[in-house]
Write a protein that holds these residues in place. Structure first.
Motif, PDB file in Angstrom:
ATOM      1  N   GLY A 201      73.570  23.646  12.373  1.00 62.00           N
ATOM      2  CA  GLY A 201      73.822  24.959  12.926  1.00 62.00           C
ATOM      3  C   GLY A 201      72.853  26.018  12.438  1.00 62.00           C
ATOM      4  N   LYS A 202      73.309  27.262  12.484  1.00 67.36           N
ATOM      5  CA  LYS A 202      72.478  28.409  12.165  1.00 67.36           C
ATOM      6  C   LYS A 202      72.489  28.736  10.664  1.00 67.36           C
ATOM      7  CE  LYS A 202      70.954  30.082  16.182  1.00 67.36           C
ATOM      8  NZ  LYS A 202      71.467  31.403  16.605  1.00 67.36           N
ATOM      9  N   TYR A 203      71.332  29.206  10.192  1.00 65.75           N
ATOM     10  CA  TYR A 203      71.179  29.693   8.817  1.00 65.75           C
ATOM     11  C   TYR A 203      70.629  31.109   8.834  1.00 65.75           C
ATOM     12  CZ  TYR A 203      71.923  25.253   6.384  1.00 65.75           C
ATOM     13  OH  TYR A 203      72.477  24.119   5.861  1.00 65.75           O
ATOM     14  N   GLN A 204      70.945  31.827   7.775  1.00 66.79           N
ATOM     15  CA  GLN A 204      70.344  33.135   7.545  1.00 66.79           C
ATOM     16  C   GLN A 204      70.169  33.332   6.045  1.00 66.79           C
ATOM     17  OE1 GLN A 204      71.648  36.707   9.815  1.00 66.79           O
ATOM     18  NE2 GLN A 204      72.042  37.633   7.827  1.00 66.79           N
ATOM     19  N   GLN A 205      68.933  33.479   5.603  1.00 63.85           N
ATOM     20  CA  GLN A 205      68.635  33.684   4.184  1.00 63.85           C
ATOM     21  C   GLN A 205      69.285  32.608   3.306  1.00 63.85           C
ATOM     22  OE1 GLN A 205      66.512  36.363   2.987  1.00 63.85           O
ATOM     23  NE2 GLN A 205      66.086  36.216   5.173  1.00 63.85           N
ATOM     24  N   ASN A 206      69.088  31.346   3.686  1.00 64.61           N
ATOM     25  CA  ASN A 206      69.561  30.173   2.933  1.00 64.61           C
ATOM     26  C   ASN A 206      71.064  29.912   3.067  1.00 64.61           C
ATOM     27  OD1 ASN A 206      67.373  28.862   1.904  1.00 64.61           O
ATOM     28  ND2 ASN A 206      67.504  29.737  -0.155  1.00 64.61           N
ATOM     29  N   MET A 207      71.792  30.734   3.823  1.00 63.38           N
ATOM     30  CA  MET A 207      73.236  30.560   3.943  1.00 63.38           C
ATOM     31  C   MET A 207      73.621  30.225   5.376  1.00 63.38           C
ATOM     32  SD  MET A 207      74.721  33.637   1.517  1.00 63.38           S
ATOM     33  CE  MET A 207      73.671  34.895   2.267  1.00 63.38           C
ATOM     34  N   LYS A 208      74.671  29.415   5.517  1.00 67.18           N
ATOM     35  CA  LYS A 208      75.210  29.117   6.843  1.00 67.18           C
ATOM     36  C   LYS A 208      75.738  30.430   7.424  1.00 67.18           C
ATOM     37  CE  LYS A 208      77.989  26.011   5.076  1.00 67.18           C
ATOM     38  NZ  LYS A 208      77.398  25.867   3.726  1.00 67.18           N
ATOM     39  N   HIS A 209      75.220  30.786   8.578  1.00 70.80           N
ATOM     40  CA  HIS A 209      75.578  32.094   9.143  1.00 70.80           C
ATOM     41  C   HIS A 209      75.388  32.026  10.655  1.00 70.80           C
ATOM     42  CE1 HIS A 209      76.308  36.442   8.537  1.00 70.80           C
ATOM     43  NE2 HIS A 209      75.600  36.572   9.656  1.00 70.80           N
TER      44      HIS A 209
END
Length: 223
Positions: free
Chosen positions: A65-73
């Motif tokens: 899925g999606k990531y943002q700045q190393n976090m699942k987001h």
């Protein structure tokens, strides 16, 4: 069950193949094999997982899925080693928003989440019986207004700590409903002072209402 990745900056010995920016940071599309045995393949931005990607855990878990700045987001699906699966919204590595969780026994919850727990409006489907609970949740438990829906009848009322409580009604497919009240019954299991009394619930009927074919209601005795 843990679903948190290790920060790649703390795994200097890992291997990486893919795009980089002018500063030498991972940027674009690439594949990282971390020292702890985890594997990530997907998009990076300025050295961090950012965008679509797939993260394989050494224990067999997998996130797609999606990531943002190393976090699942954003939207993503997490597959757990026990066979369960969560598909839905993530906010900073936490299940939050709308999502569907399929449990190892086949039960399914579809609804709102907050801080990894069922919270808000949602429907829980019981695989073994075909029944379902539809209503409000708070911190992972059935709370406030809701209804149990079975094959030929349903119960509508308030819930507290996963149990029905207070006034409510059973609605039967045969054309009648029973109003009543659930009350907590405390039972002393031991005379010792430190023993916590067991609690059960008891349904007390108040009246039965029959619904005629033309929609009129007629109150009847409870027995």
């Amino acid at each position: 069950m843990s679903d948190t990745e290790s920060d790649e900056e703390h795994n200097k010995l890992g291997e990486y193949e893919g795009d980089r920016n002018e500063a030498g940071e991972r940027h674009g599309v690439g594949k990282a094999v971390l020292a702890n045995g985890h594997i990530y393949q997907g998009h990076y931005e300025n050295g961090k997982r950012h965008g679509k990607g797939t993260y394989h855990f050494k224990n067999g878990s997998r996130y797609v899925g999606k990531y943002q700045q190393n976090m699942k987001h954003g939207q993503g699906t997490f597959y757990y080693p026990d066979g369960s699966k969560y598909e839905g919204s993530w906010v900073k590595d936490v299940r939050e928003g709308h999502g569907v969780y399929t449990y190892p026994n086949g039960d399914i919850y579809e609804g709102e989440w907050l801080n990894h727990m069922r919270h808000g409006q949602g429907v829980y489907h019981y695989h073994a019986t075909g029944s379902k609970y539809k209503g409000s949740w708070m911190n992972g438990k059935m709370e406030h207004a809701g209804e149990y829906i079975h094959s030929n009848y349903k119960y509508k009322g308030n819930f507290s700590n996963n149990n029905p409580c207070g006034t409510g009604k059973f609605v039967f497919d045969i054309g009648c409903m029973q109003n009543g009240e659930y009350q907590q019954i405390h039972q002393d299991t031991d005379e010792l002072e430190y023993t916590i009394p067991a609690t059960s619930i008891k349904w007390t009927p108040i009246c039965i209402i029959f619904v005629t074919p033309d929609g009129h209601q007629q109150e009847g005795p409870t027995t």
